[in-house]
Design a protein around this motif. Structure first.
Motif, short mmCIF file in Angstrom:
data_model
loop_
_atom_site.label_atom_id
_atom_site.label_comp_id
_atom_site.label_asym_id
_atom_site.label_seq_id
_atom_site.Cartn_x
_atom_site.Cartn_y
_atom_site.Cartn_z
N LEU A 89 0.86 -1.19 0.00
CA LEU A 89 0.00 0.00 0.00
C LEU A 89 0.89 1.24 0.00
O LEU A 89 1.87 1.29 0.75
N VAL A 130 -4.22 6.84 -2.43
CA VAL A 130 -3.87 5.70 -1.58
C VAL A 130 -3.99 4.49 -2.51
O VAL A 130 -5.08 4.16 -2.95
N ALA A 136 -1.56 4.75 6.23
CA ALA A 136 -2.85 4.21 5.81
C ALA A 136 -2.83 2.71 6.05
O ALA A 136 -1.79 2.07 5.96
N SER A 137 -4.00 2.20 6.40
CA SER A 137 -4.09 0.74 6.57
C SER A 137 -5.36 0.23 5.91
O SER A 137 -6.37 0.94 5.87
N MET A 138 -5.28 -0.98 5.41
CA MET A 138 -6.43 -1.59 4.70
C MET A 138 -6.55 -3.04 5.11
O MET A 138 -5.55 -3.74 5.19
N SER A 162 0.72 1.27 5.03
CA SER A 162 1.65 2.05 4.21
C SER A 162 2.62 2.82 5.10
O SER A 162 2.45 2.86 6.33
N ASN A 174 -3.86 -7.44 6.53
CA ASN A 174 -3.94 -6.01 6.91
C ASN A 174 -2.68 -5.35 6.34
O ASN A 174 -1.58 -5.70 6.73
N GLN A 193 -12.32 0.51 2.66
CA GLN A 193 -11.75 1.85 2.48
C GLN A 193 -10.49 1.95 3.35
O GLN A 193 -10.49 1.47 4.48
N PRO A 194 -9.42 2.54 2.85
CA PRO A 194 -8.24 2.65 3.71
C PRO A 194 -8.52 3.59 4.88
O PRO A 194 -9.25 4.57 4.74
N GLU A 195 -7.92 3.28 6.02
CA GLU A 195 -8.05 4.15 7.20
C GLU A 195 -6.77 4.94 7.34
O GLU A 195 -5.68 4.37 7.27
N GLY A 244 -1.46 9.67 7.37
CA GLY A 244 -1.29 8.24 7.53
C GLY A 244 -0.51 7.87 8.78
O GLY A 244 -0.38 8.70 9.69
N LEU A 274 -3.26 0.54 -3.56
CA LEU A 274 -2.90 -0.82 -3.18
C LEU A 274 -2.40 -1.52 -4.46
O LEU A 274 -3.16 -1.69 -5.41
#
Lengths: 253, 592
Positions: free
Chosen positions: B145, B164, B228-230, B267, B264, B178-180, B226, B166
């Motif tokens: 990511l 963002v 960012a996490s997915m 980034s 999980n 959705q990325p957080e 960030g 992936l």
């Protein structure tokens, strides 16, 4: 009865603020003026910890949160300020501006103007003012009863009977109004994380059913462990319910 | 009308409606900022056209075409509204760094040639592979990511395009959320749906899922975006070695089998240096607009009679935070006109990774004098990030010829521009911001009223006071009651009589008085206690038979002693006094 004490306890929180609290409040104002908004947020929070619980503090804290980009906390603190001083036009304007910047189209059920006019004291007076007025009428009610039992004059006795009944009803009205206001605020929350995943149950393992963005206002209906059950009213469509982590939400009380 | 005729008619109708639609041609670039090891997709889109040939690309300054043109088209009928589009896409790779330009492309549509605008792409050095090296999955696939911003050095109010992305390779993707990511300090706007495609990156072809956001910094300083996490499920192919050797279980390995693994992906964070807008050279009418804008204005008609309206129309077009763009129409000290509030119309859109907008002001000016010769200039200031300076745009002044009104009457305006509710400000808005802080904590005014002790006192004291007053009132009412008074004094009075009798018990000459005191002590006590007249007391007054008998016996002895003198043992004064005292006590117990 438990709630009544809770209200009284909350009202009594607003004791004369300490010197430290006043100092942090003034320092927060200086930081805000110098555009150090994050620092201002910290100083206002310290002031609150030291015992200051005024509408002005919540209003300033909300302004600092707004300026530092934390829309959710800004809305929550504007709501707190509004709870204690609903007649402040600056607070109403800033709250309206902050709400207009939220991403989710969530509506708070608006009270019809006719009902608003009828219950104008509920909407016009802050929680603290309502508690104080309820207590004032409580005192007057007992004084009327004292005059009633001590007086020998029949016309005075008759008048006091009516007055005491009227004061008792007014006391109940203010107390009921304060209780409802307290209940409403205690169950009102604002999303403070950038986005909050709402699950079908009180655990992260449940299916994610929708996502709420920062600043969305929700009704908190239940708490279970580290999760709270919320209800949101969409501007179009039905209400949605779900569970999210309690840390992602800030309640007004 | 048979089926063939209906079909022909429908087809004709669809083609006719399609032909009526206006042809639109546009060119877009998938990203405006890339690194050397990334590719970018350049797309020419033609809407509502019958025939379009592949475009001729313009000069490619520093780009080479990796693939293309890749052609796609779609035809849609939405409730009778027919729309269609054709797209020609090219995968481009930068060969050098800097601000590179994709030149003006040309495309021939329905016999007409359209020129497409140039597009500039910011190309940076290739990213260091160690920053976020691709995570290798168990089956050898790759998944990572990345956060990317159009610029990492911006100004307050400048728009920053954030992606963002992936990247994944040799794995399938399922249930991607959705990325957080933390975006504190920014105003955020999501742009469209996530994009899913293939792209060359770091020398390899990856599939990607890209989320786009538009950020506007709200404060100066180093703002961290960030990490960012997915959370997502990936499908990993199961190797053939572990598979069943059953010949009936897909013997020719036509079908690849997969297993799903939850992942999980996180980034690296991205730091944006946000600078405050310079105070030096800030124009007075600067309202906070940052970007690039263009201003056009005109006043029509140019020749009017006194009292006739002139419409001043100003249009502001630009890329940037159009919400903050406020146009200054005319001057504040203009005389010779009646000026009405402007009607403001605003439209914004996000395309090509940029927030674009158009703001139109329409204001009516009515000359009230023949002496006015022009409408004052319109001006607008913004901060241009490419020039790193403030720019003031001006249009006008607008020459105007005003003739004498034919009607010698008071100037009236026959028709005013309708003010649209919600869009027309009644006052000139220079910029928008929240109201300032409060300098007083505001606590002192009611602090003593909300003191804990005070509140508890107010709650408890009135009922306590009431109880005290009620007791006082009760006591007072009893005191004022004669029968209560008699009752409460009865025993003391009887004892007093007994005391008097005791003094006389040994005086033979006073035996009558002695007896009278004894009789009064008992008689008065019963009368007072039962609130009865003294004369009405007899043995029958008492209910208890034993007491009645004792009373009768003692009264007879007292009467005998009074009238017959002190004879016999039954008339012993001491005995009489003791008996009377005992009877009194018994009466007290009995009559309570």
């Amino acid at each position: 009865m438990k709630k009544l004490f809770a209200i009284l306890a909350f009202a009594t929180l607003a004791q004369a603020s300490s010197f430290e609290a006043a100092k942090y409040f003034a320092q927060g104002n200086t930081a805000y003026t110098n555009q150090n908004y994050q620092e201002a947020v910290e100083l206002y929070k310290r002031s609150q910890k030291e015992g200051l619980n005024s509408p002005a503090l919540y209003y300033n804290l909300a302004n600092a949160c707004y300026k530092s980009g934390d829309l959710g906390s800004a809305i929550a603190n504007y709501r707190k300020a509004e709870l204690f001083d609903p007649r402040d036009p600056d607070c109403a304007a800033n709250l309206s501006r902050a709400l207009s910047q939220t991403e989710d189209s969530i509506s708070k059920k608006e009270v019809p103007p006719a009902l608003r006019s009828f219950f104008f004291l509920y909407f016009y007076l802050g929680l603290k003012e309502q508690v104080i007025l309820a207590l004032a009428f409580w005192v007057v009610f007992w004084l009327a009863l004292i005059v009633l039992i001590l007086s020998k004059n029949e016309s005075v006795k008759s008048a006091m009977k009516k007055f005491s009944l009227a004061f008792f009803i007014i006391t109940l009205l203010f107390l009921g109004s304060a209780l409802y206001k307290y209940y409403d605020a205690a169950h009102q929350g604002v999303i403070i994380s950038e986005q909050a995943k709402v699950h079908a149950g009180p655990d992260a393992s449940y299916t994610e059913i929708f996502i709420l963005k920062n600043g969305s206002e929700v009704k908190v209906t239940k708490k279970e462990g580290s999760f709270v059950k919320i209800l949101v009213h969409q501007e179009e469509g039905e209400s949605q319910a779900g569970w999210l982590e309690a840390s992602q939400i800030e309640t007004i009380l | 009308m048979n089926l063939k005729q209906i079909t022909l008619f429908a087809a004709f109708a669809l083609i006719s409606v399609g032909a009526l639609a206006e042809t639109k041609v546009s060119a877009t670039c998938s990203r405006r900022a890339i690194s050397m090891d990334e590719s970018v997709r350049y797309t020419v889109r033609v809407e509502d056209a019958k025939n379009a040939s592949a475009p001729t690309l313009g000069e490619m300054d520093g780009f080479r075409v990796l693939m293309g043109p890749m052609q796609s088209s779609q035809f849609m009928n939405n409730n009778g509204a027919v729309t269609s589009f054709q797209e020609f896409s090219y995968e481009l790779q930068a060969v050098k760094t800097g601000k590179l330009t994709i030149g003006e492309a040309k495309i021939k549509v329905d016999g007409k040639t359209y020129n497409l605008p140039k597009i500039t792409v910011d190309v940076s050095e290739a990213k260091k592979s160690s920053a976020n090296s691709p995570a290798t999955t168990e089956a050898g696939g790759q998944l990572f990511l990345e956060l990317d911003a159009s610029t990492t050095n911006g100004f307050i109010g400048e728009q920053i395009f954030l992606t963002v992305t992936l990247y994944y390779k040799d794995v399938g993707l399922e249930n991607a959320t959705q990325p957080e990511l933390n975006l504190n300090g920014f105003n955020v706007q999501d742009i469209g749906r996530p994009q899913q495609d293939r792209q060359r990156y770091r020398g390899q072809i990856y599939n990607y899922l890209r989320f786009q956001k538009l950020l506007i910094p709200m404060k100066a300083g180093k703002l961290t975006i960030g990490p960012a996490s997915m959370r997502l499920d990936i499908q990993i192919p199961i190797s053939n070695r572990g598979r069943s050797r059953d010949p009936f279980d897909d013997p020719f390995s036509f079908f690849q089998r997969y297993r799903t693994v939850e992942k999980n992906v996180v980034s690296e964070p991205l730091v944006i240096n946000v600078g405050a807008l310079p105070s030096k050279g800030k124009p007075q009418n600067f309202s906070g607009a940052v970007g690039q804008f263009h201003l056009e204005a005109e006043a029509t008609p140019k020749k009017v009679k006194v009292g006739e309206p002139v419409t001043l129309k100003a249009t502001l077009v630009g890329i940037g935070n159009v919400d903050q763009a406020v146009l200054e129409l005319g001057g504040t000290n203009v005389t010779g006109f009646t000026i009405y509030d402007p009607v403001v119309d605003k439209k914004t859109s996000v395309s090509d990774g940029q927030l674009k907008g158009i703001k139109t002001y329409s204001q009516m000016w009515v000359p009230v004098s023949q002496e006015v010769t022009e409408l004052p200039a319109v001006s607008f200031s913004y901060f241009d990030v490419t020039k790193n300076d403030y720019v003031t745009l001006t249009a006008g002044p607008f020459p105007l010829t005003v003739e004498k009104s034919e009607q010698n009457q008071k100037v009236t305006v026959s028709e005013a521009i309708p003010v649209q509710r919600g869009s027309a400000p009644t006052i000139k808005i220079l910029s928008q911001d929240i109201f300032g802080i409060k300098l007083q904590s505001g606590e002192e005014a009611i602090s003593h009223m909300t003191n804990k002790k005070f509140l508890l006192l107010a709650l408890v004291l009135p009922p306590v006071l009431f109880i005290i007053c009620a007791l006082i009132a009760f006591k007072r009412s009893k005191e004022e009651d004669p029968s209560f008074k008699r009752k409460s004094n009865a025993y003391a009075k009887a004892e007093a009589n007994l005391k008097k009798a005791k003094k006389l018990k040994n005086k033979k000459e006073a035996v009558k008085d002695f007896c009278a005191f004894l009789s009064a002590a008992l008689n008065d006590y019963v009368a007072d206690t039962m609130d009865l007249p003294k004369g009405s007391i007899s043995a029958d007054t008492l209910e208890d038979p034993a007491l009645k008998k004792e009373w009768q016996d003692l009264m007879n002895r007292i009467e005998m002693a009074r009238f017959a003198g002190n004879y016999g043992p039954s008339c012993d004064n001491d005995q009489l006094l003791n008996d009377a005292s005992r009877l009194l006590k018994e009466l007290r117990r009995n009559l309570k």
